[in-house]
Enzyme design. Structure first.
Site, PDB file in Angstrom:
ATOM      1  N   CYS A   1      24.746  -6.053  40.130  1.00 53.39           N
ATOM      2  CA  CYS A   1      23.758  -6.774  39.503  1.00 53.39           C
ATOM      3  C   CYS A   1      22.878  -6.606  38.734  1.00 53.39           C
ATOM      4  O   CYS A   1      23.462  -7.291  37.947  1.00 53.39           O
ATOM      5  CB  CYS A   1      23.049  -6.665  41.401  1.00 53.39           C
TER       6      CYS A   1
ATOM      7  N   HIS B   1      27.249  -6.894  45.520  1.00 51.11           N
ATOM      8  CA  HIS B   1      27.035  -5.217  46.068  1.00 51.11           C
ATOM      9  C   HIS B   1      28.023  -5.210  46.953  1.00 51.11           C
ATOM     10  O   HIS B   1      28.218  -4.998  47.943  1.00 51.11           O
ATOM     11  CB  HIS B   1      25.188  -5.520  46.591  1.00 51.11           C
TER      12      HIS B   1
ATOM     13  N   GLU C   1      27.931  -1.878  48.053  1.00 50.47           N
ATOM     14  CA  GLU C   1      27.662  -0.978  48.802  1.00 50.47           C
ATOM     15  C   GLU C   1      26.781  -1.654  49.706  1.00 50.47           C
ATOM     16  O   GLU C   1      27.030  -1.436  51.350  1.00 50.47           O
ATOM     17  CB  GLU C   1      26.580  -0.292  47.979  1.00 50.47           C
TER      18      GLU C   1
END
Lengths: 207, 254
Positions: free
Chosen positions: A84, A188, A190
């Site tokens: 990011c 992202h 994750e």
């Protein structure tokens, strides 16, 4: 048993890194947070998850000395993953907050979405990524969807840096960049369920 | 292409899902972490926890629920309910929430929106607006305290103000429709969606899958939130997405 790759996640005090840490652990790394550049010496790979405003991020990187560590790490082509704001900060400058000099590891600048009415900013949610076919770690993942939340995006000056592209509101932007073993995603992983963790697992094979 | 988000919402009281969740394969219908995992598996794009616990010790329990969810679910999680100060917000973000939603606290102290969005980032700060149609005139007013207090503020104007202050998203609930199964208030949804640049999540009143599609196509929302149709197993997330896709709406498949 094979030893797990050691992965240092830069924590410069801007917020919560729990998901990033758990994501890399789930992907098979011995991941840990580092607050000082001295702590990255024992790591095989460096992860930079940017958070907050770019100006705050840059001043904290300079204050902690992580700015030098990141530049040296990437210059030596050691395995690096930016997430990011950690992608945006690699470029020369960002227009966020009236303009801000960034790390200058990669040529190009970071600009805000300027879209026709009806297209919301931030670009928030799941969008697909077209990956460059020759990048090893994303092979077979072309067109997969990942979770995005951002109002700015990087415009690399060198098209060879573009690892993945995403379309939003009529703009095709670089949603992932790579050079050697340096990788960075605007999305992202994750937060992107199994596809995201798969990308992390593949990255660990570079170590 | 950006997919429309389908977001289940779980009401949590003292660490337990209110009324339980009716999934066939769930061992403990009251465990919010198990419910979150089940929704992740079904293909939910995000998850909202609404903490309806009244007591302060309940907050600690909620942080633990969020932390355990963040350890096991790799999807965005928003937490709302009872967050009053930037310390409350920080604690919830540190526990693992990706976003917090502010409602009463934002109305009582609008600077909270400005301060926390500039510090934690706009994307972390969702403002939840509970709106009810005016009886005396056109438009909607903002309610707080779970729909008990009429603030007299115009809902569309309030949405504009919180976005100016830095809110990254609006969670818009029609108090007239909430719990009715009559569908979203589409006029309200559209009025707010067209007034602000940030995404709007439609909420309140979903009884069937057509209502979800209407929220997007007629209400112009970026995301649709529902609770009971998913909890009681009336529809799965995947069925909702199949229906939305059949209406030409882009969705993410798992």
């Amino acid at each position: 048993m094979e030893k797990k790759p050691k992965l240092a996640i830069i924590d410069y005090g801007m917020g919560n890194l729990r998901s990033v840490l758990r994501g890399w652990q789930a992907a098979g790394a011995e991941a840990f947070l580092v607050r000082s550049p001295a702590d990255i010496a024992r790591a095989d790979a460096l992860v930079f998850p940017g958070q907050g405003a770019i100006a705050d991020c840059m001043s904290l990187l300079v204050k902690t000395g992580f700015d030098h560590s990141i530049r040296e790490w990437i210059a030596a082509d050691r395995p690096f993953f930016g997430i990011c704001l950690g992608l945006q900060a690699l470029f020369a400058e960002s227009e966020e907050g009236g303009g801000c000099a960034c790390l200058g590891v990669l040529p190009g600048k970071v600009v805000r979405f300027r879209l026709s009415p009806g297209f919301k900013v931030p670009h928030m949610g799941w969008n697909s990524v077209s990956f460059r076919p020759d990048v090893e770690i994303s092979k077979g993942m072309d067109g997969r969807q990942f979770y995005f939340v951002h109002s700015f995006y990087a415009a690399p000056a060198d098209p060879a840096l573009v690892w993945g592209r995403t379309e939003y509101g009529g703009v095709s932007f670089a949603s992932a960049v790579a050079r050697g073993r340096c990788h960075a995603t605007q999305f992202h992983p994750e937060k992107s369920q199994s596809g995201g963790l798969q990308l992390y697992t593949r990255f660990l094979t570079l170590i | 292409m950006l997919s429309v988000r389908v977001i289940p919402c779980l009401d949590v009281n003292k660490g337990r899902v209110v009324k339980g969740v009716n999934f066939v394969d769930l061992i403990d219908a009251g465990d919010p972490v198990l419910a979150a995992k089940a929704y992740e598996k079904q293909g939910a794009d995000e998850l909202v926890f609404l903490d309806i616990t009244a007591s302060s010790e309940g907050r600690g329990i909620m942080r633990d629920v969020v932390a355990r969810t963040a350890d096991q679910c790799f999807m965005p999680v928003t937490v709302g309910g009872g967050l009053r100060s930037s310390e409350d917000i920080r604690a919830m973000l540190n526990a693992g929430a990706d976003k917090v939603s502010l409602n009463t606290a934002a109305v009582q102290n609008p600077d909270l929106v400005s301060d926390t969005s500039s510090f934690f980032g706009n994307q972390c700060i969702v403002v939840a607006i509970d709106a009810k149609r005016r009886k005396d005139a056109d438009g909607w007013t903002v309610y707080t305290h779970g729909g008990r207090n009429d603030t007299g503020r115009d809902a569309v104007e309030w949405a504009r103000e919180v976005v100016r202050r830095g809110a990254g998203e609006i969670l818009l609930t029609s108090m007239d429709r909430d719990g009715t199964k009559d569908g979203y208030d589409l006029e309200l949804t559209r009025a707010v969606s067209e007034a602000v640049e940030v995404p709007v999540i439609a909420s309140g009143g979903v009884g069937n899958l057509q209502h979800l599609a209407d929220g997007i196509l007629k209400g112009r929302a970026s995301a649709v939130l529902a609770a009971s149709i998913f909890h009681f197993g009336t529809y799965t997330i995947a069925q909702a997405k199949d229906f939305l896709a059949s209406q030409g709406i882009p969705v993410r498949r798992v």
